[in-house]
Design a protein around this motif. Structure first.
Motif, PDB file in Angstrom:
ATOM      1  N   ASP A 138      61.817  51.570  34.761  1.00  0.00           N
ATOM      2  CA  ASP A 138      63.115  51.980  35.296  1.00  0.00           C
ATOM      3  C   ASP A 138      64.199  51.208  34.541  1.00  0.00           C
ATOM      4  OD1 ASP A 138      65.319  52.750  36.707  1.00  0.00           O
ATOM      5  OD2 ASP A 138      64.729  51.792  38.592  1.00  0.00           O
TER       6      ASP A 138
ATOM      7  N   HIS B 204      67.570  49.962  36.067  1.00  0.00           N
ATOM      8  CA  HIS B 204      67.610  48.860  37.030  1.00  0.00           C
ATOM      9  C   HIS B 204      68.577  47.773  36.568  1.00  0.00           C
ATOM     10  CE1 HIS B 204      66.291  45.607  39.663  1.00  0.00           C
ATOM     11  NE2 HIS B 204      65.574  46.489  40.354  1.00  0.00           N
TER      12      HIS B 204
ATOM     13  N   ALA C 109      61.570  42.990  39.015  1.00  0.00           N
ATOM     14  CA  ALA C 109      62.292  44.191  39.416  1.00  0.00           C
ATOM     15  C   ALA C 109      61.346  45.253  39.961  1.00  0.00           C
ATOM     16  CB  ALA C 109      63.064  44.744  38.218  1.00  0.00           C
TER      17      ALA C 109
ATOM     18  N   GLY D 195      65.104  50.121  42.334  1.00  0.00           N
ATOM     19  CA  GLY D 195      66.082  49.166  42.837  1.00  0.00           C
ATOM     20  C   GLY D 195      65.448  48.060  43.646  1.00  0.00           C
TER      21      GLY D 195
END
Length: 637
Positions: A40, A43, A217, A221
């Motif tokens: 991701d 992020h 992370a 999110g």
């Protein structure tokens, strides 16, 4: 825990990297590739990161969500997050894991991992992080993966790979391969996690690093934690990247394999007087301070660098449960360790969580059938005991072996049946119990048809839709993947059988013309000589399926082309020019649709008549592909 989703102040990790962070947090000329799930990149943790995604169709169309992305994003953030180990280095994210509709992570094949390693090398990677692996009984890898690892050794690229989390004396590849740096996970006190593997090669090329409740992370999110050799591997890759950055900063040649030697030479070794489990500590504990003094003499006084950061104790640490869901990987689970005698179906992430079962790898293979004896003892048994008509057979004579099996069909299972391409064995065949007789009967018939075709100078090719289960060692020592084929899709085609099929489809009762015979021979020779692939990627499975089934379907639709004056009214006027495939974004839920095109030209009028393209969508989500929708025909100009 960091609010940004970068790494928190995990004390063991911070203590490990502090001496290096006092000098550098990484340099952009040092490239680290992460071969894992999708990352991701939106992020917050990666806001300032130099992180490129190089998918190149390896795991196409995978969104950065779900179990695979949770794993890939956490691993990448340990390395490149704002509070990661080497945020100043240049990251290369290469997705190799996909996710099914049940959020289970599908394992990657060794072939796919090999392709990703090659891609990373071509992109200039100095370090390749593989937080996963495939368990094997012997530590052997398939030829493609072994070749990719050897290329890294020649090109001075360091592969850092997980030992796996089966909690046994067992091996994973690529971690067990020569030149790879293998990593096991330790808790905050330096004790190896119960889930971390240990065995032969790991004792000399493996080390222990922090791998319990490592923060980072979370895809979508926020932050998460993970435990297992996956995350310990990321820690070691980050340390290696920092040591390479120190080399670059000092104007030294960047030398990944020197860094590997330094990391292994300077480990804090287990004290046998304090524990009876030193074998679980592998070569020893990661000691970046000492490695730094070896890579960059004078950076730290040697009196400090030799101080061990860990004290061995007489117990192994229990594997902590991950606080967030991780990829569904039963074979690598600490909660459900698989038997050491089982073979994994592919390369899988190496963390400590578990969920549903992983799906098998699929293949749709075009090739020739042969057999192997596996061991010299089995060869000698056939040589000394197998008779036909009172005479001993020659085990190397395929006709004699088939004659023996005709009288003793049950003994077909004592051979290792193989699929060959260009005469080279690329797969072994081991049918599932419920299909055993059907598969072995077909294999004997296919080999017999091949022998007959060879006598007349014709070619023969077999189709095998299959699941890939583990690997098999052949008599010559080669290790090849093992197929469990579905007999519903097993067919054999020779020049004559394909000719008979076409005549039946077109309602032609006359003897075939010389032109028709030439067309079929030309087509099958093209398939055998030019369309050589292992049938493991979605594109290759679709191409291999449509190469034969689509060829027949093309002429099944032939009557609809009769209005076109440029289209001949029999198959004499078609020659194959090329085959191509690509993903189709419009597919039923859970499908894997590929658009395949077969391009034909008219050899009798190639100058004035444009090539004819036949396009068909194929869904390869199941072991037996299926055609989707109606075919399309058009001419190129």
């Amino acid at each position: 825990m960091s609010a940004s989703g970068g790494r928190s102040t995990d004390e063991p990790v911070q203590r490990t990297i502090q001496p290096l962070h006092a000098i550098t947090r990484g340099r952009p000329e040092i490239r680290v590739a992460v071969l894992d799930g999708p990352v991701d990149t939106a992020h917050e943790a990666f806001r300032d990161a130099r992180l490129d995604v190089l998918d190149d169709g390896l795991a196409p169309g995978e969104p950065a969500r779900g179990a695979a992305a949770v794993h890939g994003t956490l691993v990448a953030s340990i390395l490149f997050g704002r509070e990661g180990i080497a945020p100043g280095c240049h990251g290369l994210a290469i997705p190799i894991y996909r996710q099914d509709l049940h959020s289970h992570t599908q394992p990657a094949s060794q072939l796919l991992l090999a392709s990703a390693i090659d891609r990373a090398v071509d992109a200039g990677a100095h370090v390749i992080n593989v937080s996963g692996g495939q368990r094997t009984l012997t530590g052997d890898a398939e030829t493609e993966l072994l070749t990719a690892v050897e290329r890294c050794q020649r090109r001075n690229v360091l592969i850092v790979a997980a030992v796996g989390n089966d909690g046994c004396a067992c091996l994973h590849v690529p971690g067990a391969l020569p030149s790879v740096l293998a990593v096991a996970a330790a808790d905050a006190e330096g004790r190896p996690l119960e889930s971390s593997n240990w065995s032969g090669p790991y004792q000399v090329q493996g080390l222990l690093a922090p791998g319990a409740r490592i923060s980072g992370a979370r895809a979508g999110g926020g932050s998460t934690q993970g435990s297992g050799s996956s995350y310990a591997t990321a820690v070691v890759s980050g340390v290696a990247a920092l040591l390479l950055s120190v080399q670059a900063r000092q104007g030294q040649p960047v030398d990944p394999h020197r860094v590997r030697r330094a990391l292994l030479h300077t480990v804090s070794r287990c004290d046998p007087a304090m524990t009876t489990h030193c074998h679980r500590h592998l070569a020893g504990h990661l000691n970046p301070r000492a490695a730094l003094s070896l890579v960059n003499p004078g950076a730290i006084p040697m009196s400090e660098s030799n101080v061990s950061d860990h004290q061995s104790v007489d117990t192994a640490a229990p594997a902590p449960t991950s606080t967030e869901p991780s990829p569904a990987i039963l074979p690598s689970s600490a909660e459900h360790p698989a038997s050491a005698q089982e073979a994994a179906t592919g390369v899988e992430p190496s963390d400590c969580a578990c969920g549903g079962g992983a799906q098998s790898q699929l293949a749709y293979v075009l090739g020739q059938i042969d057999y192997d004896f596996g061991t010299l003892e089995n060869f000698e048994w056939f040589k000394q005991n197998a008779r036909v008509g009172g005479s001993f057979i020659n085990p190397n004579d395929r006709s004699q072996v088939l004659a023996y099996l005709e009288e003793h069909p049950a003994f077909a299972s004592t051979l290792i049946w193989t699929v060959t391409i260009a005469g080279v064995p690329v797969y072994s065949i081991h049918p599932e119990a419920c299909y055993c007789d059907a598969v072995y009967n077909r294999l004997r018939k296919f080999l017999s048809a091949q022998i007959d075709a060879e006598k007349t100078g014709d070619v023969a090719i077999s189709t095998l839709p299959a699941k890939v289960h583990g690997s098999t060692r052949l008599l010559n020592g080669a290790v090849v993947p093992t197929l469990s084929p579905d007999p519903r899709g097993m067919f054999n085609f020779t020049d004559q059988s394909l000719l008979d099929n076409l005549q039946s489809l077109l309602g032609i009762s006359d003897d075939p013309s010389d032109g028709q015979k030439a067309q079929v021979a030309s087509y099958l020779h093209y398939v055998v000589d030019k369309m050589r692939n292992l049938g493991r990627t979605a594109q290759d499975r679709a191409i291999n399926y449509l190469t034969i089934q689509g060829y027949l379907a093309f002429f099944r639709s032939h009557n609809g082309l009769q209005q076109d004056a440029d289209v001949p009214n029999d198959f004499d006027g078609f020659r194959l020019l090329g085959v191509d495939a690509g993903p189709n974004a419009f597919c039923q839920p859970g499908g894997d649709c590929q658009d395949v095109t077969l391009t034909f030209f008219n050899p009798n009028n190639a100058v004035n008549v444009a090539p004819l393209v036949y396009r068909q969508t194929v869904d390869v989500a199941a072991v037996n592909p299926v055609l989707v929708g109606q075919p399309a025909f058009y001419r190129t100009r």
